[in-house]
Scaffold this active site. Sequence first.
Site, short mmCIF file in Angstrom:
data_model
loop_
_atom_site.label_atom_id
_atom_site.label_comp_id
_atom_site.label_asym_id
_atom_site.label_seq_id
_atom_site.Cartn_x
_atom_site.Cartn_y
_atom_site.Cartn_z
N HIS A 119 0.83 -1.16 0.08
CA HIS A 119 -0.04 0.13 0.09
C HIS A 119 0.92 1.43 -0.20
O HIS A 119 0.17 2.54 -0.20
CB HIS A 119 -0.91 0.15 1.20
CG HIS A 119 -1.88 -0.97 1.16
ND1 HIS A 119 -3.00 -1.27 0.27
CD2 HIS A 119 -2.42 -2.08 2.19
CE1 HIS A 119 -3.58 -2.16 0.70
NE2 HIS A 119 -3.08 -2.69 1.97
N ASP A 154 -3.04 -10.97 -1.60
CA ASP A 154 -3.53 -10.23 -0.55
C ASP A 154 -5.15 -9.99 -0.44
O ASP A 154 -5.51 -9.62 -1.38
CB ASP A 154 -2.89 -9.15 -0.02
CG ASP A 154 -3.04 -8.64 1.29
OD1 ASP A 154 -1.93 -8.59 1.86
OD2 ASP A 154 -3.92 -8.09 1.58
N HIS A 156 -6.62 -7.62 0.54
CA HIS A 156 -6.72 -5.96 0.23
C HIS A 156 -6.21 -5.79 -1.21
O HIS A 156 -5.09 -6.36 -1.87
CB HIS A 156 -5.85 -5.39 1.16
CG HIS A 156 -6.44 -5.48 2.56
ND1 HIS A 156 -5.85 -6.42 3.55
CD2 HIS A 156 -7.37 -4.63 3.46
CE1 HIS A 156 -6.47 -6.35 4.75
NE2 HIS A 156 -7.68 -5.31 4.63
N ASP A 234 -3.82 -12.72 4.65
CA ASP A 234 -5.04 -12.45 5.04
C ASP A 234 -6.41 -13.00 4.40
O ASP A 234 -7.54 -12.85 4.54
CB ASP A 234 -5.31 -10.88 5.27
CG ASP A 234 -4.81 -9.95 4.26
OD1 ASP A 234 -4.55 -10.69 2.95
OD2 ASP A 234 -4.64 -8.95 4.60
#
Length: 346
Positions: A119, A154, A156, A234
């Site tokens: 990110h 991931d 996200h 995750d």
Amino acid sequence: MDYGENHVMVPHRASMTYGLVKAYGLLADMDLLREYLAVLRSITPDTYKNDASSRKQAQLCKLGVVRDKRDGCWTEDNPVIDDLWDHCRRYAGGSLAAARALASGAYDVGINWSGGLHHACEGAAHGFCYVNDVVVAIRTLLGAFRRVRYVDIDAHHGDGVQAAFLRERRVMTVSFHQYDAATRFFPGTGAAEDCGGEAAGTGDERYHEMFGPIMERVMGVFQPDAVVLQCGADSLAGDRIAGLRLSVRGHAQCVRLLRGYGVPLLLLGGGGYTINHVASCWCYETAVAIGKEIPDDIPQHWFQHYYQSQGYKLHYCHEAAGRRKGGSTTTTGHMIKTKKTVMDHL
Ligand code: ZLV
Ligand code: CA
Ligand code: ZN
């Protein structure tokens, strides 16, 4: 710094100007912008707490700024922690070293489970990520390989990596992630129309109905010379903050599939918040990467007690892992539409 005693250029004049501006009290009406890396290097929990100017600089770089009350405690996404610079150097240095090893041609697979912090932006921290080691690694690979594919499993959206290479034709980024326009699951970007892939609420079967065909199409169209796989864990069933439901085998299937393409592969970590599940997954993926079978029984070692809740088995059976979600046809319909949007774009 000095050009020499008789030289007319005297860099010290900038420090003199700063001293004079400060002495006149002009700084009170200005924001002092320091380069992001200089802030990262110098900030400490103590200066953040006690020095207003340092705190302001840090907050402009999104360090320590976002606060939220969870479980009765105040938390921040990107806290100013002890040894922050050291932390950044270690995880980014690991990805850089692994990318250099692949670029040298001496290795065909590299691993840095501390990396994958996808990110971070050019001048700011974002979503637990301070510097974007993935971007550093891909840029390093571009020195040796013509085209690099980035795949992000991931839970996200890999927004920082996508933003860094939006205009780079030699890099193609693909992220599979949980996406919900209504609840704005972090970071809130990466809708299928942006030509990303979304995989909300999926177990192994549904995930791989998307992953395999999309990978095959992408490998065919783009023909990369190297692949970077961000293996954020995750997306596993039972994660503390995300809602995807992959089993360890389902997650590792992504590694197996990309390893099978026979191009140099860089494996990076990422998210993953149920730490015994994360370590089980990344250990199994290490074995897959090097082509070794390992038994399900976790051997005796220093961290053994962490695995009690999963019966000391690598392939923990979380209740929802790998299974379809109660035959919900709406999710299936939605997935088919998402897959079509992505395939049509490719
Ligand atoms: O897994 O956060 O939702 C790669 C990665 O992709 C948010 N952050 C932000 C936006 C406004 N909020 C609130 C700030 C919360 C700060 C503390 C937590 C603390 C305890 C438990 C969970 C969280 C949390 N924070 C859950 N989701 C967030 C996201 C950031 C997610 C980053 C994912 C990083 C390593
Ligand atoms: Ca992702
Ligand atoms: Zn994540």
